[in-house]
Design a protein around this motif. Structure first.
Motif, PDB file in Angstrom:
ATOM      1  N   ARG A   1      -8.378  41.209  14.465  1.00  0.00           N
ATOM      2  CA  ARG A   1      -9.815  40.972  14.290  1.00  0.00           C
ATOM      3  C   ARG A   1     -10.442  40.200  15.428  1.00  0.00           C
ATOM      4  NH1 ARG A   1     -12.372  37.183   9.653  1.00  0.00           N
ATOM      5  NH2 ARG A   1     -11.540  35.663  11.127  1.00  0.00           N
TER       6      ARG A   1
ATOM      7  N   SER B   1      -2.193  33.794   0.543  1.00  0.00           N
ATOM      8  CA  SER B   1      -2.204  34.665   1.718  1.00  0.00           C
ATOM      9  C   SER B   1      -2.901  35.986   1.404  1.00  0.00           C
ATOM     10  CB  SER B   1      -0.778  34.927   2.203  1.00  0.00           C
ATOM     11  OG  SER B   1      -0.072  35.759   1.303  1.00  0.00           O
TER      12      SER B   1
ATOM     13  N   ILE C   1     -10.477  40.730   5.715  1.00  0.00           N
ATOM     14  CA  ILE C   1     -10.646  42.176   5.899  1.00  0.00           C
ATOM     15  C   ILE C   1     -11.980  42.628   5.315  1.00  0.00           C
ATOM     16  CG2 ILE C   1      -9.730  44.428   5.221  1.00  0.00           C
ATOM     17  CD1 ILE C   1      -6.927  43.162   5.334  1.00  0.00           C
TER      18      ILE C   1
ATOM     19  N   TYR D   1      -2.947  44.325  -1.179  1.00  0.00           N
ATOM     20  CA  TYR D   1      -3.210  42.954  -1.627  1.00  0.00           C
ATOM     21  C   TYR D   1      -3.685  42.921  -3.073  1.00  0.00           C
ATOM     22  CZ  TYR D   1      -2.672  41.434   3.189  1.00  0.00           C
ATOM     23  OH  TYR D   1      -2.169  41.158   4.432  1.00  0.00           O
TER      24      TYR D   1
ATOM     25  N   VAL E   1      -3.625  40.136  10.942  1.00  0.00           N
ATOM     26  CA  VAL E   1      -5.048  40.403  10.712  1.00  0.00           C
ATOM     27  C   VAL E   1      -5.895  39.649  11.732  1.00  0.00           C
ATOM     28  CG1 VAL E   1      -6.959  40.106   9.087  1.00  0.00           C
ATOM     29  CG2 VAL E   1      -4.739  40.902   8.265  1.00  0.00           C
TER      30      VAL E   1
ATOM     31  N   LEU F   1      -4.318  48.066   3.326  1.00  0.00           N
ATOM     32  CA  LEU F   1      -4.055  46.629   3.176  1.00  0.00           C
ATOM     33  C   LEU F   1      -4.770  46.076   1.958  1.00  0.00           C
ATOM     34  CD1 LEU F   1      -4.252  45.315   6.858  1.00  0.00           C
ATOM     35  CD2 LEU F   1      -2.222  45.540   5.443  1.00  0.00           C
ATOM     36  N   GLN F   2      -6.036  46.436   1.795  1.00  0.00           N
ATOM     37  CA  GLN F   2      -6.784  45.929   0.649  1.00  0.00           C
ATOM     38  C   GLN F   2      -6.149  46.381  -0.670  1.00  0.00           C
ATOM     39  OE1 GLN F   2      -8.522  43.515   1.447  1.00  0.00           O
ATOM     40  NE2 GLN F   2     -10.689  44.036   1.525  1.00  0.00           N
TER      41      GLN F   2
ATOM     42  N   CYS G   1       4.260  36.891   4.492  1.00  0.00           N
ATOM     43  CA  CYS G   1       2.860  36.587   4.188  1.00  0.00           C
ATOM     44  C   CYS G   1       2.162  35.932   5.387  1.00  0.00           C
ATOM     45  CB  CYS G   1       2.774  35.666   2.975  1.00  0.00           C
ATOM     46  SG  CYS G   1       3.287  36.430   1.420  1.00  0.00           S
TER      47      CYS G   1
ATOM     48  N   ALA H   1      -6.299  36.967   3.345  1.00  0.00           N
ATOM     49  CA  ALA H   1      -6.268  38.196   4.148  1.00  0.00           C
ATOM     50  C   ALA H   1      -7.278  39.215   3.614  1.00  0.00           C
ATOM     51  CB  ALA H   1      -4.862  38.794   4.149  1.00  0.00           C
TER      52      ALA H   1
ATOM     53  N   CYS I   1       1.516  38.542   7.981  1.00  0.00           N
ATOM     54  CA  CYS I   1       0.366  39.387   7.651  1.00  0.00           C
ATOM     55  C   CYS I   1      -0.944  38.712   8.049  1.00  0.00           C
ATOM     56  CB  CYS I   1       0.355  39.686   6.148  1.00  0.00           C
ATOM     57  SG  CYS I   1       1.690  40.784   5.611  1.00  0.00           S
ATOM     58  N   LEU I   2      -1.052  37.434   7.760  1.00  0.00           N
ATOM     59  CA  LEU I   2      -2.273  36.706   8.131  1.00  0.00           C
ATOM     60  C   LEU I   2      -2.458  36.677   9.639  1.00  0.00           C
ATOM     61  CD1 LEU I   2      -2.280  33.650   5.678  1.00  0.00           C
ATOM     62  CD2 LEU I   2      -3.904  35.545   5.745  1.00  0.00           C
ATOM     63  N   THR I   3      -1.389  36.391  10.368  1.00  0.00           N
ATOM     64  CA  THR I   3      -1.520  36.333  11.837  1.00  0.00           C
ATOM     65  C   THR I   3      -1.824  37.710  12.415  1.00  0.00           C
ATOM     66  OG1 THR I   3       0.878  36.620  12.151  1.00  0.00           O
ATOM     67  CG2 THR I   3       0.046  34.363  11.981  1.00  0.00           C
TER      68      THR I   3
END
Length: 400
Positions: A95, A161, A169, A192, A91, A188-189, A84, A165, A87-89
């Motif tokens: 970005r 997370s 996004i 999640y 994105v 990804l959306q 988790c 995230a 995944c955040l890092t």
């Protein structure tokens, strides 16, 4: 229900993720200092480890090998928590432009999730969980002191997370123009969203246990498929923006490599001016394609003194008159000119000084598009028909 009966749904995504990781390894070795490469490799590694560990058979094996009841729980939940955070890092890495602010945000995320992992192990060690529970650990020990906190901790980390995230996004996706990246963000959306269903189902089952109600089916039957969908779609979402362009280029190179084969075989009859460097069939495709293109260009260079410019022009005119478009007509004309040049080169009367003349010769622009010429070589009937028309026209003109 046997342990192996639930193994395949976990094994298939694990195999795909391991394959993606193995394909990414050479890039990691070459460019491990690149933040994007490091982030992608770490994410694939953690995702693979999660799927390898979370299968019921793997959970039982971990407990059996260590001899510690339910030790697989903090192990799997720690991997999931680290995934988790990864995944955040990832994105954020995609970005935001490289900056001290981005590095600080990524560092803060890893500090938070490292703290959560430490807390997971601490709560497990403080809890009393003597009976192995493979399928219903979360609900079976939902009211056990410290194990209760252990379960809530990993679920909260996973839910937060996913929400953070998804929000990042959602704010960013409208600004994305790259098709592969946008497709990855859509996956990804979706992942999640399934992950949130998993969290809600788990929390509802745990909450029901606190209220003295048995809703264990939410945790044991409903939640696992959504967890698999969550991790699978998230994995695809992160792989797609990098794997998609690579696959697209590979398909394009493979198509070009196959298209050039007829021309390469024809040019092979022109002896090389120097010893050829050997590239095996298992060499990277781009290297094999580059070598095939280079050999064709070298062969055309040696044929240049024998290229009949007038034949090339007449063949192009005849191909256009036959209804072929410019690119197709140039390919047909080039194929006719190359075949005639090959015949002239291979005749015994060929000048012995051709090699020296070819070294400074300039290939006519009509032979620049080797792909178009190669496509024409694949249709010899069309080339022969146009060549016959050229010969007939020349004969008529000669008698006129």
């Amino acid at each position: 229900m046997s342990l192996s009966s639930l193994h395949i749904p976990y094994a298939l995504p694990a195999v795909l993720l391991i394959l993606a990781l193995s394909l990414k390894t050479p890039t990691f070795v070459r460019a491990w200092k690149d933040p994007d490469v490091r982030a992608t490799s770490l994410l694939l590694l953690l995702a693979s480890a999660v799927f390898l560990s979370v299968a019921p058979a793997s959970i039982h094996q971990i407990n059996t090998v260590t001899g510690v009841p339910n030790i697989a729980a903090p192990w799997v939940y720690s991997l999931l928590t680290a995934f988790c955070g990864s995944c955040l890092t990832m994105v954020i890495t995609w970005r935001d432009e490289p900056s001290p602010r981005r590095r600080a945000r990524i560092r803060r995320i890893w500090l938070i999730y490292t703290g959560i992992v430490v807390a997971l192990w601490a709560t497990y060690l403080l809890a009393d969980v003597p009976a192995e529970r493979i399928y219903d650990l979360d609900t079976y020990y939902a009211t056990e002191p410290w194990m209760r906190e252990h379960i809530l901790l990993y679920l909260a980390a996973h839910m937060v997370s996913a929400l953070v995230a998804a929000y990042m996004i959602w704010k960013w996706i409208s600004k994305v123009t790259d098709a592969w990246l946008k497709a990855g963000l859509v996956f990804l959306q979706a992942g999640y969203a399934f992950g949130l269903v998993f969290d809600v189902a788990k929390l509802a089952a745990v909450g029901a246990r606190w209220a003295g109600v048995n809703w264990d089916w939410l945790s044991t039957r409903l939640a696992p498929p959504f967890a698999i969908l969550d991790a699978s779609l998230v994995g695809i979402g992160f792989i797609l923006p990098q794997g998609g362009p690579f696959l697209q280029k590979w398909i394009r190179d493979q198509r070009t490599y196959r298209r050039l084969r007829p021309l390469a075989r024809a040019i092979r009859r022109v002896a090389p001016s120097a010893a050829r460097a050997r590239v095996g069939r298992f060499a990277p495709l781009d290297l094999r394609l580059l070598q095939r293109q280079q050999r064709i260009h070298d062969g055309l260079l040696r044929l240049a003194p024998h290229v009949d410019a007038e034949l090339l022009r007449c063949a192009f005119d005849e191909a256009r008159a036959a209804g072929h478009r410019d690119e197709r007509a140039r390919g047909i004309a080039g194929a006719i000119a190359v075949r005639a040049a090959l015949e002239a080169f291979l005749t015994p009367a060929a000048d012995a000084d051709d090699d020296r003349a070819a070294s400074s010769a300039r290939i006519d622009s009509g032979l620049d598009d080797i792909e178009a010429i190669a496509r024409a070589f694949r249709q010899p009937r069309t080339v022969d028909a146009i060549r016959q028309r050229v010969v007939t026209t020349e004969s008529v003109d000669a008698h006129a």
